[in-house]
Design a protein around this motif. Structure first.
Motif, PDB file in Angstrom:
ATOM      1  N   ASP A 108      -4.707  -0.296 -14.056  1.00  0.00           N
ATOM      2  CA  ASP A 108      -3.562  -0.760 -13.273  1.00  0.00           C
ATOM      3  C   ASP A 108      -2.425  -1.229 -14.188  1.00  0.00           C
ATOM      4  O   ASP A 108      -1.246  -1.115 -13.832  1.00  0.00           O
ATOM      5  N   ILE A 135       6.350   1.892  -4.330  1.00  0.00           N
ATOM      6  CA  ILE A 135       4.950   1.667  -4.701  1.00  0.00           C
ATOM      7  C   ILE A 135       4.397   2.926  -5.378  1.00  0.00           C
ATOM      8  O   ILE A 135       3.452   2.867  -6.158  1.00  0.00           O
ATOM      9  N   HIS A 142      11.076   2.514 -10.303  1.00  0.00           N
ATOM     10  CA  HIS A 142      10.340   1.503  -9.539  1.00  0.00           C
ATOM     11  C   HIS A 142      10.989   0.126  -9.689  1.00  0.00           C
ATOM     12  O   HIS A 142      11.214  -0.583  -8.708  1.00  0.00           O
ATOM     13  N   ARG A 146      12.465  -2.202  -6.670  1.00  0.00           N
ATOM     14  CA  ARG A 146      11.740  -3.433  -6.337  1.00  0.00           C
ATOM     15  C   ARG A 146      12.681  -4.637  -6.482  1.00  0.00           C
ATOM     16  O   ARG A 146      12.705  -5.531  -5.634  1.00  0.00           O
ATOM     17  N   GLY A 296       3.074  -2.434   4.112  1.00  0.00           N
ATOM     18  CA  GLY A 296       2.507  -3.394   3.156  1.00  0.00           C
ATOM     19  C   GLY A 296       2.100  -4.678   3.837  1.00  0.00           C
ATOM     20  O   GLY A 296       1.071  -5.270   3.518  1.00  0.00           O
ATOM     21  N   THR A 300      -2.676  -5.182   6.086  1.00  0.00           N
ATOM     22  CA  THR A 300      -3.252  -6.074   5.083  1.00  0.00           C
ATOM     23  C   THR A 300      -3.411  -7.500   5.595  1.00  0.00           C
ATOM     24  O   THR A 300      -4.505  -8.047   5.627  1.00  0.00           O
ATOM     25  N   ARG A 348      -4.100   6.611  -8.874  1.00  0.00           N
ATOM     26  CA  ARG A 348      -3.184   6.977  -9.947  1.00  0.00           C
ATOM     27  C   ARG A 348      -3.464   8.421 -10.357  1.00  0.00           C
ATOM     28  O   ARG A 348      -4.490   8.999  -9.978  1.00  0.00           O
ATOM     29  N   TYR A 371     -10.397  -1.482  -5.671  1.00  0.00           N
ATOM     30  CA  TYR A 371     -10.283  -2.949  -5.695  1.00  0.00           C
ATOM     31  C   TYR A 371     -11.442  -3.600  -4.935  1.00  0.00           C
ATOM     32  O   TYR A 371     -11.903  -4.687  -5.303  1.00  0.00           O
ATOM     33  N   HIS A 405       2.837  -2.916 -10.273  1.00  0.00           N
ATOM     34  CA  HIS A 405       2.933  -2.778  -8.812  1.00  0.00           C
ATOM     35  C   HIS A 405       2.302  -3.940  -8.060  1.00  0.00           C
ATOM     36  O   HIS A 405       2.137  -3.853  -6.842  1.00  0.00           O
ATOM     37  N   CYS A 407       1.288  -6.709  -5.749  1.00  0.00           N
ATOM     38  CA  CYS A 407       1.872  -6.870  -4.419  1.00  0.00           C
ATOM     39  C   CYS A 407       3.094  -7.782  -4.418  1.00  0.00           C
ATOM     40  O   CYS A 407       3.049  -8.908  -4.898  1.00  0.00           O
TER      41      CYS A 407
HETATM   42  C1  HEM Z   1       1.868  -3.603  -3.174  1.00  0.00           C
HETATM   43  C2  HEM Z   1      -2.076  -5.549  -1.151  1.00  0.00           C
HETATM   44  C3  HEM Z   1       0.735  -8.133   1.871  1.00  0.00           C
HETATM   45  C4  HEM Z   1       4.565  -5.669   0.335  1.00  0.00           C
HETATM   46  C5  HEM Z   1       0.561  -3.931  -2.905  1.00  0.00           C
HETATM   47  C6  HEM Z   1      -0.580  -3.428  -3.622  1.00  0.00           C
HETATM   48  C7  HEM Z   1      -1.681  -3.955  -3.045  1.00  0.00           C
HETATM   49  C8  HEM Z   1      -1.246  -4.810  -1.964  1.00  0.00           C
HETATM   50  C9  HEM Z   1      -3.132  -3.701  -3.423  1.00  0.00           C
HETATM   51  C10 HEM Z   1      -0.547  -2.433  -4.813  1.00  0.00           C
HETATM   52  C11 HEM Z   1      -0.848  -3.155  -6.091  1.00  0.00           C
HETATM   53  C12 HEM Z   1      -0.973  -2.252  -7.313  1.00  0.00           C
HETATM   54  O1  HEM Z   1      -0.744  -1.035  -7.216  1.00  0.00           O
HETATM   55  O2  HEM Z   1      -1.276  -2.790  -8.381  1.00  0.00           O
HETATM   56  C13 HEM Z   1      -1.644  -6.435  -0.185  1.00  0.00           C
HETATM   57  C14 HEM Z   1      -2.506  -7.337   0.553  1.00  0.00           C
HETATM   58  C15 HEM Z   1      -1.713  -8.066   1.398  1.00  0.00           C
HETATM   59  C16 HEM Z   1      -0.356  -7.615   1.198  1.00  0.00           C
HETATM   60  C17 HEM Z   1      -4.021  -7.403   0.373  1.00  0.00           C
HETATM   61  C18 HEM Z   1      -2.060  -9.128   2.400  1.00  0.00           C
HETATM   62  C19 HEM Z   1      -3.194  -9.725   2.500  1.00  0.00           C
HETATM   63  C20 HEM Z   1       2.018  -7.693   1.726  1.00  0.00           C
HETATM   64  C21 HEM Z   1       3.156  -8.177   2.495  1.00  0.00           C
HETATM   65  C22 HEM Z   1       4.227  -7.439   2.082  1.00  0.00           C
HETATM   66  C23 HEM Z   1       3.772  -6.545   1.024  1.00  0.00           C
HETATM   67  C24 HEM Z   1       3.130  -9.280   3.539  1.00  0.00           C
HETATM   68  C25 HEM Z   1       5.628  -7.525   2.603  1.00  0.00           C
HETATM   69  C26 HEM Z   1       6.494  -8.335   2.205  1.00  0.00           C
HETATM   70  C27 HEM Z   1       4.151  -4.924  -0.759  1.00  0.00           C
HETATM   71  C28 HEM Z   1       5.048  -4.093  -1.542  1.00  0.00           C
HETATM   72  C29 HEM Z   1       4.279  -3.493  -2.545  1.00  0.00           C
HETATM   73  C30 HEM Z   1       2.921  -3.973  -2.368  1.00  0.00           C
HETATM   74  C31 HEM Z   1       6.531  -3.903  -1.295  1.00  0.00           C
HETATM   75  C32 HEM Z   1       4.742  -2.534  -3.630  1.00  0.00           C
HETATM   76  C33 HEM Z   1       4.942  -3.280  -4.920  1.00  0.00           C
HETATM   77  C34 HEM Z   1       5.350  -2.403  -6.084  1.00  0.00           C
HETATM   78  O3  HEM Z   1       5.092  -1.204  -6.070  1.00  0.00           O
HETATM   79  O4  HEM Z   1       5.952  -2.936  -7.014  1.00  0.00           O
HETATM   80  N1  HEM Z   1       0.140  -4.777  -1.903  1.00  0.00           N
HETATM   81  N2  HEM Z   1      -0.364  -6.631   0.237  1.00  0.00           N
HETATM   82  N3  HEM Z   1       2.427  -6.719   0.854  1.00  0.00           N
HETATM   83  N4  HEM Z   1       2.887  -4.846  -1.284  1.00  0.00           N
HETATM   84 FE1  HEM Z   1       1.294  -5.828  -0.593  1.00  0.00          FE
END
Ligand code: HEM
Length: 459
Positions: A108, A135, A142, A146, A296, A300, A348, A371, A405, A407
């Motif tokens: 990662d 993402i 990216h 972001r 996202g 989740t 990936r 994960y 990436h 979250c």
């Molecule tokens: C990315 C999990 C809640 C927005 C991610 C990733 C995971 C994840 C696994 C990818 C990480 C990686 O590739 O290393 C979760 C879980 C959540 C949650 C378990 C709640 C329990 C949210 C919420 C939002 C959100 C509430 C909205 C604001 C995003 C965004 C990304 C992301 C925009 C992309 C980040 C990037 O690519 O830089 N999330 N998420 N997530 N999540 Fe969440």
């Protein structure tokens, strides 16, 4: 930029988003009359005991492995015997599974060797619904995208949102019937999540359930994650979402131009940022950024709300400890996320030949970071299948990923879960799960369809 890309970008700017999606939908349907729809079809059968299988026959992409709750023993075996495991054929093509905590952290964090492009799911969405999202982009693209939207979840914004979220949680909980079965997923998890998303987007509040409907349909196709969504319904949902979000953009732009004080919602932030102020002219990218936040924050958070309650019912002595000491809620939130791991993996693609934990991975190979398995790795977490509300190192879970990436909404999600449990403990003595929950068909989202509970108010 290639000539073809320039033409497509120009076409995107003049053809409304929903028309583009409708066009692709028609094309898909026409193709389906001649050939098949290109979607794999899954039929459920009982998952065999993993002990009786050859390692090469293990296919953890099977969506029923998850639905039947058989995944834990499969991943335990892979972690012990084949931590970087190759599956030569699956409905999603060949892929590597990385199942140990340390190996996943390595993958990662190394975006140069392991690219997030073009998709982070194991399969591929129906043609044309592979909307661009950051993402699934590597730096530097990216990082720019972001940076443009992350203000929506900046600490100051979250502080301002806390009171609003608390009052919405209170509204939902105060309307719940007590002493009779109620579907926790529908009445609490989905309801709260859709209210939060409507707030983030400043989306019409009365239509908030649409946000959930659309994302459920767009995110759960068979070819993408082994889901059971009807492809036609996915296209219709995407077109409807595109129309609605683009109207929201234009409405906000008009209000800003008329001198209205800008709000702190996602679309306004995009309109105020140099990198994204003209995003509406790149409609599919615009749609991608919105959909990313909605997807996202949808499945989740929702499934963590359900998973946490289920865990406390499976481990009633932990529920007793929580009642005695509600100050443990913030610690428990980390443990809920570890135990549930609402997204099972991110995928990936290797950008060059490389070696991972002794396995030779070729350029172009798909590499899946599980994960859900990392969070149950005995090498990192003691008695990992147990739910322990004050587990010492629960906050090191990988449910939010790690690296570039990681979250973006993690703080918001944690805050929502904390508020939910704080408010529940002040109102109810017990919340008993009275039927085994139903689970969704997906290898990506570890989700629940329904969970019947009975609430006992404080005496
Ligand atoms: C990315 C999990 C809640 C927005 C991610 C990733 C995971 C994840 C696994 C990818 C990480 C990686 O590739 O290393 C979760 C879980 C959540 C949650 C378990 C709640 C329990 C949210 C919420 C939002 C959100 C509430 C909205 C604001 C995003 C965004 C990304 C992301 C925009 C992309 C980040 C990037 O690519 O830089 N999330 N998420 N997530 N999540 Fe969440």
């Amino acid at each position: 930029m290639r000539v073809r890309d320039t033409i497509i970008t120009k076409a995107q700017a003049v053809v409304p988003m929903e028309r583009q999606i409708q066009g692709l939908h028609l094309w898909q349907r026409a193709k389906r009359l001649v050939v098949d729809d290109g979607q794999p079809h899954f039929t459920e059968s009982p998952i065999p005991d993993v002990a009786g299988l050859d390692l090469t026959d293990i296919d953890v992409s099977d969506p029923f492995l998850w639905r039947q709750g058989a995944w834990e023993s499969y991943f335990r075996r892979l972690r012990d015997e084949s931590p970087v495991h190759y599956r030569a054929d699956s409905p999603f093509g060949p892929f590597w599974s990385v199942t140990r905590y340390d190996d996943i952290v390595r993958v990662d964090k190394d975006f140069e060797t392991f690219s997030a492009e073009p998709q982070i799911i194991l399969g591929a969405p129906p043609e044309g619904l592979d909307i661009e999202m950051f993402i699934a982009m590597d730096p530097p693209r990216h990082d720019q995208q972001r940076a443009a939207v992350q203000g929506v979840v900046a600490p100051q914004n979250l502080e301002e949102m806390e009171g609003l979220i608390r009052s919405r949680v209170a509204e939902v909980l105060d309307e719940l019937p007590v002493g009779e079965p109620v579907d926790w997923v529908d009445r609490v998890s989905i309801e709260l999540t859709s209210r939060m998303l409507a707030t983030l987007l400043d989306f019409p509040y009365d239509e908030r359930r649409k946000l959930v409907e659309w994302t459920d349909l767009v995110a759960a196709s068979a070819s993408a994650t082994g889901g059971s969504t009807d492809t036609d319904a996915s296209y219709r949902a995407a077109a409807e979402a595109a129309r609605s979000f683009s109207a929201l953009w234009h409405d906000k732009a008009a209000r800003l131009a008329a001198g209205e004080t800008p709000g702190y919602d996602l679309i306004t932030l995009m309109q105020l940022s140099e990198d994204t102020k003209d995003l509406i002219d790149r409609p599919m990218e615009f749609l991608g950024n919105i959909v990313l936040l909605v997807v996202g924050g949808n499945d989740t958070t929702r499934n963590s709300m359900t998973g946490g309650l289920l865990a406390l019912n499976r481990f009633p002595e932990q529920f007793d400890r929580l009642r005695e000491n509600p100050a443990l809620v913030p610690k428990m939130v980390h443990e809920i996320l570890r135990w549930q791991t609402p997204l099972a993996y991110m995928r990936r693609v290797a950008t060059r030949d490389t070696v991972l934990n002794g396995q030779f991975i070729r350029k172009g190979d798909k590499v899946v970071m599980w994960y859900a398995s990392a969070n149950r790795d005995e090498r990192t977490f003691e008695n990992p299948d147990d739910f322990v509300i004050d587990r010492r190192n629960a906050r090191h879970h990988l449910a939010f990923g790690i690296g570039t990436h990681r979250c973006m909404g993690s703080r918001l999600a944690e805050m929502q879960l904390r508020i939910l449990w704080e408010e529940l403990l002040t109102r109810f003595d017990d919340i008993e799960v009275v039927e085994e929950p139903t689970r969704v068909q997906s290898n990506f989202v570890r989700g629940y369809g329904s969970m019947s509970v009975v609430l006992t108010p404080k005496g």
